[in-house]
Design a protein around this motif. Structure first.
Motif, PDB file in Angstrom:
ATOM      1  N   VAL A   8       0.839  -1.202   0.000  1.00  0.00           N
ATOM      2  CA  VAL A   8       0.000   0.000   0.000  1.00  0.00           C
ATOM      3  C   VAL A   8       0.873   1.250   0.000  1.00  0.00           C
ATOM      4  O   VAL A   8       0.602   2.210  -0.730  1.00  0.00           O
ATOM      5  N   ASP A   9       1.903   1.241   0.812  1.00  0.00           N
ATOM      6  CA  ASP A   9       2.844   2.361   0.876  1.00  0.00           C
ATOM      7  C   ASP A   9       3.460   2.615  -0.493  1.00  0.00           C
ATOM      8  O   ASP A   9       3.576   3.759  -0.951  1.00  0.00           O
ATOM      9  N   ARG A  10       3.830   1.558  -1.169  1.00  0.00           N
ATOM     10  CA  ARG A  10       4.454   1.660  -2.491  1.00  0.00           C
ATOM     11  C   ARG A  10       3.492   2.276  -3.509  1.00  0.00           C
ATOM     12  O   ARG A  10       3.852   3.187  -4.259  1.00  0.00           O
ATOM     13  N   ILE A  11       2.271   1.787  -3.529  1.00  0.00           N
ATOM     14  CA  ILE A  11       1.272   2.304  -4.476  1.00  0.00           C
ATOM     15  C   ILE A  11       0.997   3.778  -4.224  1.00  0.00           C
ATOM     16  O   ILE A  11       0.933   4.584  -5.166  1.00  0.00           O
ATOM     17  N   LEU A  12       0.839   4.154  -2.957  1.00  0.00           N
ATOM     18  CA  LEU A  12       0.584   5.561  -2.630  1.00  0.00           C
ATOM     19  C   LEU A  12       1.745   6.458  -3.059  1.00  0.00           C
ATOM     20  O   LEU A  12       1.531   7.552  -3.598  1.00  0.00           O
ATOM     21  N   ARG A  13       2.953   6.014  -2.829  1.00  0.00           N
ATOM     22  CA  ARG A  13       4.124   6.810  -3.226  1.00  0.00           C
ATOM     23  C   ARG A  13       4.171   7.006  -4.741  1.00  0.00           C
ATOM     24  O   ARG A  13       4.452   8.104  -5.224  1.00  0.00           O
ATOM     25  N   ILE A  14       3.909   5.945  -5.486  1.00  0.00           N
ATOM     26  CA  ILE A  14       3.955   6.041  -6.948  1.00  0.00           C
ATOM     27  C   ILE A  14       2.863   6.964  -7.465  1.00  0.00           C
ATOM     28  O   ILE A  14       3.107   7.829  -8.307  1.00  0.00           O
ATOM     29  N   VAL A  15       1.644   6.826  -6.927  1.00  0.00           N
ATOM     30  CA  VAL A  15       0.527   7.669  -7.370  1.00  0.00           C
ATOM     31  C   VAL A  15       0.782   9.131  -7.024  1.00  0.00           C
ATOM     32  O   VAL A  15       0.624  10.018  -7.880  1.00  0.00           O
ATOM     33  N   VAL A  16       1.186   9.400  -5.799  1.00  0.00           N
ATOM     34  CA  VAL A  16       1.454  10.790  -5.393  1.00  0.00           C
ATOM     35  C   VAL A  16       2.582  11.381  -6.228  1.00  0.00           C
ATOM     36  O   VAL A  16       2.505  12.533  -6.668  1.00  0.00           O
ATOM     37  N   GLY A  17       3.626  10.600  -6.465  1.00  0.00           N
ATOM     38  CA  GLY A  17       4.739  11.078  -7.283  1.00  0.00           C
ATOM     39  C   GLY A  17       4.302  11.428  -8.692  1.00  0.00           C
ATOM     40  O   GLY A  17       4.653  12.484  -9.224  1.00  0.00           O
ATOM     41  N   LEU A  18       3.517  10.544  -9.310  1.00  0.00           N
ATOM     42  CA  LEU A  18       3.047  10.809 -10.673  1.00  0.00           C
ATOM     43  C   LEU A  18       2.118  12.019 -10.738  1.00  0.00           C
ATOM     44  O   LEU A  18       2.189  12.822 -11.670  1.00  0.00           O
ATOM     45  N   VAL A  19       1.257  12.161  -9.737  1.00  0.00           N
ATOM     46  CA  VAL A  19       0.350  13.317  -9.711  1.00  0.00           C
ATOM     47  C   VAL A  19       1.139  14.613  -9.586  1.00  0.00           C
ATOM     48  O   VAL A  19       0.886  15.583 -10.310  1.00  0.00           O
ATOM     49  N   LEU A  20       2.101  14.648  -8.662  1.00  0.00           N
ATOM     50  CA  LEU A  20       2.905  15.866  -8.495  1.00  0.00           C
ATOM     51  C   LEU A  20       3.702  16.202  -9.752  1.00  0.00           C
ATOM     52  O   LEU A  20       3.779  17.370 -10.152  1.00  0.00           O
ATOM     53  N   ILE A  21       4.275  15.191 -10.386  1.00  0.00           N
ATOM     54  CA  ILE A  21       5.032  15.431 -11.614  1.00  0.00           C
ATOM     55  C   ILE A  21       4.106  15.929 -12.714  1.00  0.00           C
ATOM     56  O   ILE A  21       4.442  16.851 -13.463  1.00  0.00           O
ATOM     57  N   GLY A  22       2.912  15.345 -12.810  1.00  0.00           N
ATOM     58  CA  GLY A  22       1.938  15.791 -13.810  1.00  0.00           C
ATOM     59  C   GLY A  22       1.507  17.234 -13.582  1.00  0.00           C
ATOM     60  O   GLY A  22       1.388  18.016 -14.532  1.00  0.00           O
ATOM     61  N   LEU A  23       1.281  17.595 -12.323  1.00  0.00           N
ATOM     62  CA  LEU A  23       0.898  18.976 -12.007  1.00  0.00           C
ATOM     63  C   LEU A  23       2.037  19.950 -12.296  1.00  0.00           C
ATOM     64  O   LEU A  23       1.810  21.066 -12.757  1.00  0.00           O
ATOM     65  N   ALA A  24       3.264  19.523 -12.041  1.00  0.00           N
ATOM     66  CA  ALA A  24       4.410  20.386 -12.335  1.00  0.00           C
ATOM     67  C   ALA A  24       4.604  20.529 -13.838  1.00  0.00           C
ATOM     68  O   ALA A  24       4.931  21.617 -14.325  1.00  0.00           O
ATOM     69  N   ALA A  25       4.390  19.450 -14.581  1.00  0.00           N
ATOM     70  CA  ALA A  25       4.568  19.496 -16.033  1.00  0.00           C
ATOM     71  C   ALA A  25       3.551  20.409 -16.704  1.00  0.00           C
ATOM     72  O   ALA A  25       3.850  21.029 -17.728  1.00  0.00           O
ATOM     73  N   THR A  26       2.360  20.498 -16.122  1.00  0.00           N
ATOM     74  CA  THR A  26       1.325  21.382 -16.681  1.00  0.00           C
ATOM     75  C   THR A  26       1.376  22.780 -16.062  1.00  0.00           C
ATOM     76  O   THR A  26       0.515  23.605 -16.327  1.00  0.00           O
ATOM     77  N   ASP A  27       2.374  23.026 -15.225  1.00  0.00           N
ATOM     78  CA  ASP A  27       2.587  24.309 -14.552  1.00  0.00           C
ATOM     79  C   ASP A  27       1.409  24.711 -13.667  1.00  0.00           C
ATOM     80  O   ASP A  27       1.129  25.887 -13.482  1.00  0.00           O
ATOM     81  N   THR A  28       0.735  23.720 -13.108  1.00  0.00           N
ATOM     82  CA  THR A  28      -0.378  23.979 -12.202  1.00  0.00           C
ATOM     83  C   THR A  28       0.120  24.350 -10.814  1.00  0.00           C
ATOM     84  O   THR A  28      -0.434  25.230 -10.173  1.00  0.00           O
ATOM     85  N   VAL A  29       1.153  23.676 -10.336  1.00  0.00           N
ATOM     86  CA  VAL A  29       1.666  23.926  -8.994  1.00  0.00           C
ATOM     87  C   VAL A  29       3.032  24.603  -8.992  1.00  0.00           C
ATOM     88  O   VAL A  29       3.565  24.899  -7.937  1.00  0.00           O
ATOM     89  N   GLY A  30       3.604  24.807 -10.124  1.00  0.00           N
ATOM     90  CA  GLY A  30       4.915  25.439 -10.193  1.00  0.00           C
ATOM     91  C   GLY A  30       6.035  24.422 -10.151  1.00  0.00           C
ATOM     92  O   GLY A  30       5.815  23.220 -10.240  1.00  0.00           O
ATOM     93  N   TRP A  31       7.249  24.923  -9.962  1.00  0.00           N
ATOM     94  CA  TRP A  31       8.440  24.084 -10.032  1.00  0.00           C
ATOM     95  C   TRP A  31       8.531  23.084  -8.886  1.00  0.00           C
ATOM     96  O   TRP A  31       9.133  22.040  -9.027  1.00  0.00           O
ATOM     97  N   TRP A  32       7.969  23.395  -7.727  1.00  0.00           N
ATOM     98  CA  TRP A  32       8.129  22.513  -6.575  1.00  0.00           C
ATOM     99  C   TRP A  32       7.433  21.168  -6.766  1.00  0.00           C
ATOM    100  O   TRP A  32       7.743  20.206  -6.051  1.00  0.00           O
TER     101      TRP A  32
END
Length: 64
Positions: A8-32
C-alpha cells in the motif's frame, strides 16, 4: 539495499509522485511539484532512506 516499503505504501508513493510530476509538467503547482520524483523513485525501488534512519519497515516480507 534491503526493501523497506510494502504494497500500500508503495502504491501511494507512486501515485502521489506521478500526480505531483503531472501537475508540475502542466505548470499547475509550479516548479516545486518536481519533488514528486522522490516518492516516485522510492516507490519504484521499494527503498526509503528515511525509513532506514527511523527504523520503519512496511514491507511484510522483511519484518525482523
Amino acid at each position: 539495499m534491503k526493501t523497506n516499503i510494502g504494497g500500500v505504501d508503495r502504491i501511494l508513493r507512486i501515485v502521489v509522485g506521478l500526480v505531483l510530476i503531472g501537475l508540475a509538467a502542466t505548470d499547475t503547482v509550479g516548479w516545486w511539484g518536481w519533488i514528486g520524483v522522490v516518492p516516485l523513485l522510492t516507490g519504484v525501488f521499494r527503498f526509503c532512506p528515511a525509513y532506514t534512519l527511523l527504523g520503519i519497515n512496511t514491507c511484510p516480507l522483511n519484518k525482523p
